[in-house]
Scaffold this motif. Structure first.
Motif, PDB file in Angstrom:
ATOM      1  N   ILE A 261       0.841  -1.211   0.000  1.00 33.14           N
ATOM      2  CA  ILE A 261       0.000   0.000   0.000  1.00 33.14           C
ATOM      3  C   ILE A 261       0.875   1.259   0.000  1.00 33.14           C
ATOM      4  CG2 ILE A 261      -1.731   1.297   1.330  1.00 33.14           C
ATOM      5  CD1 ILE A 261      -3.081  -1.374   1.902  1.00 33.14           C
ATOM      6  N   ALA A 262       2.041   1.191   0.642  1.00 27.68           N
ATOM      7  CA  ALA A 262       2.956   2.359   0.586  1.00 27.68           C
ATOM      8  C   ALA A 262       3.398   2.591  -0.856  1.00 27.68           C
ATOM      9  CB  ALA A 262       4.164   2.118   1.487  1.00 27.68           C
ATOM     10  N   VAL A 263       3.757   1.497  -1.543  1.00 23.56           N
ATOM     11  CA  VAL A 263       4.220   1.634  -2.932  1.00 23.56           C
ATOM     12  C   VAL A 263       3.092   2.179  -3.806  1.00 23.56           C
ATOM     13  CG1 VAL A 263       5.025   0.338  -4.944  1.00 23.56           C
ATOM     14  CG2 VAL A 263       5.985  -0.148  -2.696  1.00 23.56           C
ATOM     15  N   LEU A 264       1.880   1.677  -3.590  1.00 20.77           N
ATOM     16  CA  LEU A 264       0.726   2.184  -4.345  1.00 20.77           C
ATOM     17  C   LEU A 264       0.478   3.656  -4.053  1.00 20.77           C
ATOM     18  CD1 LEU A 264      -2.076  -0.534  -4.188  1.00 20.77           C
ATOM     19  CD2 LEU A 264      -0.936   0.376  -6.220  1.00 20.77           C
ATOM     20  N   ALA A 265       0.613   4.030  -2.762  1.00 22.47           N
ATOM     21  CA  ALA A 265       0.364   5.436  -2.405  1.00 22.47           C
ATOM     22  C   ALA A 265       1.333   6.354  -3.149  1.00 22.47           C
ATOM     23  CB  ALA A 265       0.489   5.627  -0.900  1.00 22.47           C
ATOM     24  N   GLY A 266       2.562   5.852  -3.359  1.00 23.60           N
ATOM     25  CA  GLY A 266       3.527   6.635  -4.140  1.00 23.60           C
ATOM     26  C   GLY A 266       3.033   6.862  -5.553  1.00 23.60           C
ATOM     27  N   MET A 267       2.278   5.881  -6.080  1.00 20.86           N
ATOM     28  CA  MET A 267       1.763   6.016  -7.448  1.00 20.86           C
ATOM     29  C   MET A 267       0.594   6.976  -7.506  1.00 20.86           C
ATOM     30  SD  MET A 267       1.922   2.125  -8.593  1.00 20.86           S
ATOM     31  CE  MET A 267       2.975   1.913  -9.952  1.00 20.86           C
ATOM     32  N   LEU A 268       0.094   7.365  -6.347  1.00 22.97           N
ATOM     33  CA  LEU A 268      -0.958   8.382  -6.322  1.00 22.97           C
ATOM     34  C   LEU A 268      -0.363   9.767  -6.045  1.00 22.97           C
ATOM     35  CD1 LEU A 268      -3.896   9.369  -6.149  1.00 22.97           C
ATOM     36  CD2 LEU A 268      -3.839   8.826  -3.714  1.00 22.97           C
ATOM     37  N   ILE A 269       0.439   9.852  -4.974  1.00 21.98           N
ATOM     38  CA  ILE A 269       0.861  11.180  -4.491  1.00 21.98           C
ATOM     39  C   ILE A 269       1.798  11.864  -5.493  1.00 21.98           C
ATOM     40  CG2 ILE A 269       2.084  12.405  -2.647  1.00 21.98           C
ATOM     41  CD1 ILE A 269      -0.576  11.313  -1.707  1.00 21.98           C
ATOM     42  N   LEU A 270       2.810  11.153  -5.989  1.00 16.79           N
ATOM     43  CA  LEU A 270       3.767  11.849  -6.868  1.00 16.79           C
ATOM     44  C   LEU A 270       3.155  12.226  -8.214  1.00 16.79           C
ATOM     45  CD1 LEU A 270       6.757  10.020  -5.463  1.00 16.79           C
ATOM     46  CD2 LEU A 270       6.393  12.470  -5.420  1.00 16.79           C
ATOM     47  N   PRO A 271       2.445  11.312  -8.880  1.00 13.79           N
ATOM     48  CA  PRO A 271       1.756  11.764 -10.093  1.00 13.79           C
ATOM     49  C   PRO A 271       0.812  12.940  -9.789  1.00 13.79           C
ATOM     50  CG  PRO A 271       1.835   9.387 -10.070  1.00 13.79           C
ATOM     51  CD  PRO A 271       2.370   9.840  -8.747  1.00 13.79           C
ATOM     52  N   ALA A 272       0.091  12.888  -8.649  1.00 15.71           N
ATOM     53  CA  ALA A 272      -0.836  13.991  -8.329  1.00 15.71           C
ATOM     54  C   ALA A 272      -0.065  15.302  -8.189  1.00 15.71           C
ATOM     55  CB  ALA A 272      -1.607  13.682  -7.056  1.00 15.71           C
ATOM     56  N   MET A 273       1.116  15.237  -7.573  1.00 15.54           N
ATOM     57  CA  MET A 273       1.885  16.480  -7.409  1.00 15.54           C
ATOM     58  C   MET A 273       2.303  17.055  -8.760  1.00 15.54           C
ATOM     59  SD  MET A 273       4.260  15.826  -4.077  1.00 15.54           S
ATOM     60  CE  MET A 273       4.671  17.535  -3.741  1.00 15.54           C
TER      61      MET A 273
END
Ligand code: PFF
Length: 446
Positions: A261-273
């Motif tokens: 889930i941490a790795v997935l969250a990275g796929m949300l937060i950085l693209p969102a930024m």
């Protein structure tokens, strides 16, 4: 006493509760920003290694002690001690864990309160209550106090209901929702311009950073905080696991879920930024690094949602629902530690213990809210950077140097009779005895 203790009714229930404890603000906020500022996939790589090589063995130590003792941290550490001196040490470590987790909860409730306030902001705007929406998003002591109290009230409500009807029931509802919201948000953000740029910043490794001590310290701190180690949460959840369960496997699944889930969250937060950047939102701070602190959550992402016109309201609600759920499944595991101690050690009734201890922690939150600058960072630093690694170290010492090896083996064997001939038993005892304590100390003194 054992008969009145709660127990998780199924493997799924335990997995949701334990991964709910592990998956929190640390995964969705801490991990992606840590990765972005520490060489992208190089951090991810170091994190994966440290999570499985150091944090997983420490997690297993807590689960095994807990299930063996079927008791809170203080009683459990005393039970596995053989000498008077180690029993005293057990009491000290157990109580320090209880104190540490209570202070972690006191600052966690404040940050989680912000998440709840931002969750209500788009709803208020949808209903045309712009004044309320403005109040919800402005950093003020009154708002922070109200939402920290509200968040603590939810935590107390769930813990009052007990292991099966509180923790397990709510974690089993909230964790699947969290995963669904996370996946939907990722899919949506991927359709927006700028997202691939963010993915690149996240996944292209800067391997020149891999041996950087700062990166390793960050990755290890992240892994310990993320798996909720050292403070007795995993020990107390372990104490509610059925004796029939195969501990090495379910511990591994918890670590996998947490890391996944941490790795997935990275796929949300950085693209969102980077989508925000493409939409004209500033995502870099004065030093040229990505904005990673509270500014990311309370200004960059809301600014991004504001640029999305109508759909931004729904994306905002979904994102802050995700954050609130992640926080709540973690906070209940924190409150369970002192409550279980109060119930088992001082004979308190569960509901009364949850209310009394929850109120005390809420009071500490309020003291922090009204003295934010001197206290907030201090409490975060002492609990997560000083106390948590030292307690993690102490747990490894207890399980590997104080507890009898044969007792450990027979505890694990109850749910996995073949364990002695498997890989886990060949590696794990050596790991917790030598590698984990040394590595924790080395990183700690960095
Ligand atoms: N693991 C949680 C997170 O990643 O946000 C934080 C946490 C939960 C720390 C429970 C400590 C704890 F006892």
């Amino acid at each position: 006493m054992a008969s009145t203790r709660g127990e998780f009714s199924s493997r799924f229930g335990f997995l949701m509760a334990a991964s709910g404890s592990a998956v929190g603000l640390g995964n969705i906020w801490g991990f992606p920003t840590n990765a972005a500022t520490n060489g992208g996939a190089a951090f991810l790589f170091a994190y994966l290694i440290l999570a499985f090589a150091l944090a997983y063995p420490a997690l297993m130590a807590e689960l095994i002690i807990g299930r063996h003792a079927r008791a809170n941290a203080v009683t459990a550490l005393r039970l596995i001690s053989r000498s008077k001196r180690s029993r005293v040490l057990g009491t000290i470590v157990g109580l320090t864990g209880i104190l540490t987790v209570s202070f972690i909860l006191s600052f966690y409730a404040i940050v989680s309160g912000w998440m709840m306030a931002f969750f209500f902001d788009p709803l208020a705007r949808l209903m045309g209550m712009d004044g309320l929406a403005k109040w919800l998003t402005q950093d003020a002591e009154l708002r922070n106090s109200i939402f920290a109290l509200l968040f603590m009230a939810l935590t107390v409500f769930i813990i009052s209901a007990g292991v099966k009807n509180g923790i397990e029931k709510w974690a089993s509802r909230l964790m699947p929702s969290l995963i669904i919201i996370l996946l939907l948000l990722i899919l949506y953000v991927f359709t927006l311009p700028g997202a691939t740029e963010g993915l690149r910043a996240y996944l292209v490794p800067d391997f020149s950073r891999i041996a950087d001590p700062a990166l390793l310290v960050d990755a290890m701190g992240q892994a310990f905080f993320s798996l909720s180690l050292g403070v007795g949460t995993m020990l107390i959840y372990g104490s509610y696991i059925s004796k029939r369960e195969d501990l090495p496997t379910i511990g591994g699944l918890v670590a996998l879920l947490d890391v996944g889930i941490a790795v997935l969250a990275g796929m949300l937060i950085l693209p969102a930024m980077y989508v925000a950047l493409a939409n004209g939102v500033e995502i870099f701070d004065a030093t040229g690094g990505l904005i990673a602190g509270p500014g990311l959550i309370v200004s960059v992402l809301p600014a991004l949602f504001a640029t999305m016109s109508g759909i931004g309201l729904f994306v905002g609600v979904a994102f802050f629902a995700l954050m609130t759920i992640a926080s709540l499944t973690s906070s209940i595991s924190m409150l369970e530690v002192p409550v279980a101690y109060g119930v088992e050690h001082h004979g308190l009734e569960r509901r009364k213990a949850a209310i009394a201890i929850g109120s005390l922690i809420a009071l500490i939150s309020l003291v922090i809210v009204f003295n934010f600058d001197p206290l907030f960072d201090l409490v975060v630093t002492y609990t997560t950077e000083v106390s948590q690694p030292l307690l993690g170290f102490a747990f490894c010492i207890f399980v590997a140097w104080i507890w009898q090896r044969n007792d450990i083996l027979s505890e694990i064997k109850q749910g996995s009779p073949e364990v002695e001939s498997g890989l886990f038993w060949k590696i794990w005892p050596f790991y917790v005895k030598f590698i984990c304590p040394v590595a924790i100390l080395v990183v700690y003194f960095q």
